[in-house]
Design a protein around this motif. Structure first.
Motif, PDB file in Angstrom:
ATOM      1  N   SER A 119     -29.916 -13.699   1.117  1.00 17.22           N
ATOM      2  CA  SER A 119     -28.654 -13.366   0.478  1.00 17.22           C
ATOM      3  C   SER A 119     -28.613 -11.863   0.188  1.00 17.22           C
ATOM      4  CB  SER A 119     -28.501 -14.153  -0.832  1.00 17.22           C
ATOM      5  OG  SER A 119     -29.557 -13.834  -1.726  1.00 17.22           O
ATOM      6  N   PRO A 120     -27.430 -11.297   0.064  1.00 23.06           N
ATOM      7  CA  PRO A 120     -26.124 -11.973   0.147  1.00 23.06           C
ATOM      8  C   PRO A 120     -25.782 -12.344   1.579  1.00 23.06           C
ATOM      9  CG  PRO A 120     -25.811  -9.611  -0.032  1.00 23.06           C
ATOM     10  CD  PRO A 120     -27.287  -9.846  -0.202  1.00 23.06           C
ATOM     11  N   GLU A 121     -24.892 -13.307   1.707  1.00 23.82           N
ATOM     12  CA  GLU A 121     -24.479 -13.737   3.033  1.00 23.82           C
ATOM     13  C   GLU A 121     -23.514 -12.729   3.655  1.00 23.82           C
ATOM     14  OE1 GLU A 121     -22.827 -17.612   2.732  1.00 23.82           O
ATOM     15  OE2 GLU A 121     -24.751 -18.587   2.296  1.00 23.82           O
ATOM     16  N   PRO A 122     -23.486 -12.633   4.963  1.00 22.53           N
ATOM     17  CA  PRO A 122     -22.514 -11.752   5.622  1.00 22.53           C
ATOM     18  C   PRO A 122     -21.087 -12.190   5.313  1.00 22.53           C
ATOM     19  CG  PRO A 122     -24.209 -12.493   7.164  1.00 22.53           C
ATOM     20  CD  PRO A 122     -24.377 -13.300   5.922  1.00 22.53           C
ATOM     21  N   ASP A 123     -20.203 -11.232   5.186  1.00 19.37           N
ATOM     22  CA  ASP A 123     -18.806 -11.510   4.892  1.00 19.37           C
ATOM     23  C   ASP A 123     -18.022 -11.592   6.203  1.00 19.37           C
ATOM     24  OD1 ASP A 123     -16.294 -11.808   3.891  1.00 19.37           O
ATOM     25  OD2 ASP A 123     -16.122  -9.795   3.039  1.00 19.37           O
TER      26      ASP A 123
ATOM     27  N   PHE B  32     -20.351 -18.422   9.745  1.00 16.83           N
ATOM     28  CA  PHE B  32     -21.709 -18.272   9.206  1.00 16.83           C
ATOM     29  C   PHE B  32     -22.015 -19.473   8.330  1.00 16.83           C
ATOM     30  CE2 PHE B  32     -24.683 -17.195   5.880  1.00 16.83           C
ATOM     31  CZ  PHE B  32     -25.707 -16.582   6.587  1.00 16.83           C
ATOM     32  N   CYS B  33     -23.278 -19.933   8.403  1.00 11.21           N
ATOM     33  CA  CYS B  33     -23.720 -20.986   7.496  1.00 11.21           C
ATOM     34  C   CYS B  33     -25.223 -20.876   7.293  1.00 11.21           C
ATOM     35  CB  CYS B  33     -23.345 -22.373   8.015  1.00 11.21           C
ATOM     36  SG  CYS B  33     -24.203 -22.860   9.530  1.00 11.21           S
ATOM     37  N   GLY B  34     -25.681 -21.409   6.200  1.00 11.66           N
ATOM     38  CA  GLY B  34     -27.105 -21.504   5.926  1.00 11.66           C
ATOM     39  C   GLY B  34     -27.564 -22.935   6.151  1.00 11.66           C
TER      40      GLY B  34
ATOM     41  N   PRO C 223     -31.065  -5.396   5.832  1.00  9.97           N
ATOM     42  CA  PRO C 223     -30.790  -6.749   5.326  1.00  9.97           C
ATOM     43  C   PRO C 223     -29.790  -7.449   6.239  1.00  9.97           C
ATOM     44  CG  PRO C 223     -30.624  -5.122   3.560  1.00  9.97           C
ATOM     45  CD  PRO C 223     -30.717  -4.351   4.843  1.00  9.97           C
ATOM     46  N   LEU C 224     -29.800  -8.768   6.200  1.00 12.06           N
ATOM     47  CA  LEU C 224     -28.957  -9.543   7.095  1.00 12.06           C
ATOM     48  C   LEU C 224     -27.484  -9.161   6.981  1.00 12.06           C
ATOM     49  CD1 LEU C 224     -28.514 -11.846   9.101  1.00 12.06           C
ATOM     50  CD2 LEU C 224     -28.478 -13.439   7.168  1.00 12.06           C
ATOM     51  N   ALA C 225     -26.955  -9.119   5.758  1.00  8.49           N
ATOM     52  CA  ALA C 225     -25.532  -8.809   5.574  1.00  8.49           C
ATOM     53  C   ALA C 225     -25.196  -7.432   6.117  1.00  8.49           C
ATOM     54  CB  ALA C 225     -25.155  -8.912   4.100  1.00  8.49           C
ATOM     55  N   ALA C 226     -26.101  -6.464   5.910  1.00  9.81           N
ATOM     56  CA  ALA C 226     -25.855  -5.106   6.391  1.00  9.81           C
ATOM     57  C   ALA C 226     -25.917  -5.032   7.908  1.00  9.81           C
ATOM     58  CB  ALA C 226     -26.870  -4.142   5.768  1.00  9.81           C
ATOM     59  N   ALA C 227     -26.860  -5.760   8.516  1.00 12.40           N
ATOM     60  CA  ALA C 227     -26.971  -5.761   9.980  1.00 12.40           C
ATOM     61  C   ALA C 227     -25.731  -6.372  10.619  1.00 12.40           C
ATOM     62  CB  ALA C 227     -28.228  -6.515  10.403  1.00 12.40           C
ATOM     63  N   VAL C 228     -25.229  -7.446  10.039  1.00  8.73           N
ATOM     64  CA  VAL C 228     -24.020  -8.070  10.573  1.00  8.73           C
ATOM     65  C   VAL C 228     -22.824  -7.145  10.402  1.00  8.73           C
ATOM     66  CG1 VAL C 228     -22.404  -9.988  10.308  1.00  8.73           C
ATOM     67  CG2 VAL C 228     -24.872 -10.416  10.244  1.00  8.73           C
ATOM     68  N   ALA C 229     -22.717  -6.512   9.235  1.00 10.74           N
ATOM     69  CA  ALA C 229     -21.603  -5.592   8.998  1.00 10.74           C
ATOM     70  C   ALA C 229     -21.630  -4.432   9.981  1.00 10.74           C
ATOM     71  CB  ALA C 229     -21.651  -5.078   7.560  1.00 10.74           C
ATOM     72  N   ALA C 230     -22.824  -3.902  10.257  1.00  5.29           N
ATOM     73  CA  ALA C 230     -22.948  -2.800  11.209  1.00  5.29           C
ATOM     74  C   ALA C 230     -22.561  -3.247  12.616  1.00  5.29           C
ATOM     75  CB  ALA C 230     -24.373  -2.260  11.193  1.00  5.29           C
ATOM     76  N   GLY C 231     -22.989  -4.468  12.987  1.00  5.69           N
ATOM     77  CA  GLY C 231     -22.632  -4.988  14.301  1.00  5.69           C
ATOM     78  C   GLY C 231     -21.139  -5.194  14.442  1.00  5.69           C
ATOM     79  N   LEU C 232     -20.515  -5.714  13.398  1.00 10.02           N
ATOM     80  CA  LEU C 232     -19.074  -5.941  13.445  1.00 10.02           C
ATOM     81  C   LEU C 232     -18.306  -4.627  13.513  1.00 10.02           C
ATOM     82  CD1 LEU C 232     -18.706  -8.820  10.825  1.00 10.02           C
ATOM     83  CD2 LEU C 232     -18.579  -8.998  13.311  1.00 10.02           C
ATOM     84  N   ALA C 233     -18.792  -3.621  12.788  1.00 10.14           N
ATOM     85  CA  ALA C 233     -18.123  -2.324  12.810  1.00 10.14           C
ATOM     86  C   ALA C 233     -18.165  -1.711  14.206  1.00 10.14           C
ATOM     87  CB  ALA C 233     -18.771  -1.382  11.796  1.00 10.14           C
ATOM     88  N   ARG C 234     -19.253  -1.942  14.919  1.00  9.05           N
ATOM     89  CA  ARG C 234     -19.417  -1.363  16.247  1.00  9.05           C
ATOM     90  C   ARG C 234     -18.682  -2.161  17.319  1.00  9.05           C
ATOM     91  NH1 ARG C 234     -25.249   0.018  19.152  1.00  9.05           N
ATOM     92  NH2 ARG C 234     -24.394   0.742  21.153  1.00  9.05           N
TER      93      ARG C 234
END
Length: 330
Positions: free
Chosen positions: A55-59, A68-70, A109-120
């Protein structure tokens, strides 16, 4: 395009195409820490990244094609990030490669990696959002009347009568009357009329405006738009496809059902108003003689307040849906 050629952790485009076009589901581990693996499901057009949960989970709630799910597997918890492929698999795979590199190489962190991927790779995913409250209320009013008609005359005749979504002039058409449904969430019956032709009777068939008032309420006393849609689709049975076609044409998306959390109920009993000589309608016949260059007008809308106007009845089998005109003061 070859992704991350430095250590061959990711597939080349040729290999990706070969695996995807095979149609067989498979799991692809990606070397590094934390452990990451991709599940390819070509048949259902899904790719899922599985990695340890944190956590936190990706938005991703406002993205149309991603979820997304756990999940738990014994004592272990995993995060699953899934993309539904609408077009090419390449963009989605590049998104996952960026997320995995963020996790394993940059130690994000997971949420940050997903956010970076989505931004790109924002182009891969379509943003989603609910229709406006005005459109939500308007659709709900039509569906409540459709729901009533299904129980009164059956799903087939009721669905056939619902013509508004098919770009016809009036929302519901019967041999005895055409009905234009107007719905508001205000405490007065104020309705917007779109265009000069919306309240023009056709082929000599009487036209009525059905005024519906809604108000927000609790889960115990109301229903959401999504709940009403689900109930209508269930009761439509063999006519479900026809209903779904109409829903799609007015902007409803089944995948967006969770975006409509508001519970609604009737504020008052609906009323019907015959569009006759004393109804406040602006029509071409009325204004064309007094407006210079009338054919140049377009996109005309106006608001009517029907609260204090004498209301009427509807013919059977719709009579029970509206307030009886016998109850109003003379």
């Amino acid at each position: 395009m070859t992704v991350s050629p430095d250590d061959a952790r990711h597939l080349t485009v040729a290999t990706l195409d070969e695996l995807w076009n095979s149609g067989s589901p498979m799991v692809l581990p990606i070397r590094g820490e934390p452990a990451c693996r991709l599940r390819l499901d070509p048949k259902n057009r899904l790719i899922t990244l599985v990695t340890p949960y944190e956590s936190p989970e990706p938005d991703v709630a406002n993205l149309k094609n991603i979820g997304f799910c756990g999940v738990s597997d014994g004592e272990d918890e995993f995060a699953e990030l899934t993309v539904r492929i609408e077009d090419s698999v390449h963009g989605a795979y590049a998104l996952f490669a960026t997320v995995v590199d963020g996790l394993q190489i940059d130690k994000m962190p997971l949420a940050a990696a997903v956010a970076a991927g989505l931004a790109r790779h924002r182009h891969v995913l379509a943003s989603r959002g609910p229709m406006s409250t005005e459109k939500e209320v308007g659709l709900l009013g039509e569906l409540l009347f459709l729901e009533f008609l299904i129980h009164q005359i059956g799903a087939g005749p009721a669905t056939a009568a619902w013509q508004g979504p098919l770009s016809e002039e009036h929302d519901f058409t019967f041999d005895s009357v055409h009905v234009e449904v107007k719905t508001t969430s205000s405490d007065r019956r104020r309705h917007v009329i779109h265009g000069l032709d919306q309240l023009v009777p056709l082929n000599g068939v009487p036209l009525s405006v059905l005024s519906i008032q809604l108000t927000r309420t609790t889960p115990q006393s109301g229903r959401t738009l999504s709940q009403v849609v689900a109930h209508i689709l269930k009761t439509a049975r063999g006519h479900r496809v026809a209903v779904e076609t109409r829903l799609t044409s007015v902007g409803w998306q089944a995948d967006d059902a969770d975006l409509y959390p508001t519970f609604w109920t009737l504020r008052s009993q609906p009323r019907a108003y015959s569009v006759t000589g004393d109804f406040p309608a602006i029509t071409p016949d009325l204004i064309s003689p007094v407006v210079p260059n009338f054919p140049l007008l377009s996109d005309v809308s106006y608001t009517v307040d029907l609260t204090d106007l004498h209301y009427d009845s509807l013919p059977d089998p719709m009579r029970e849906y509206v307030e009886s005109k016998m109850g109003q003061q003379a």
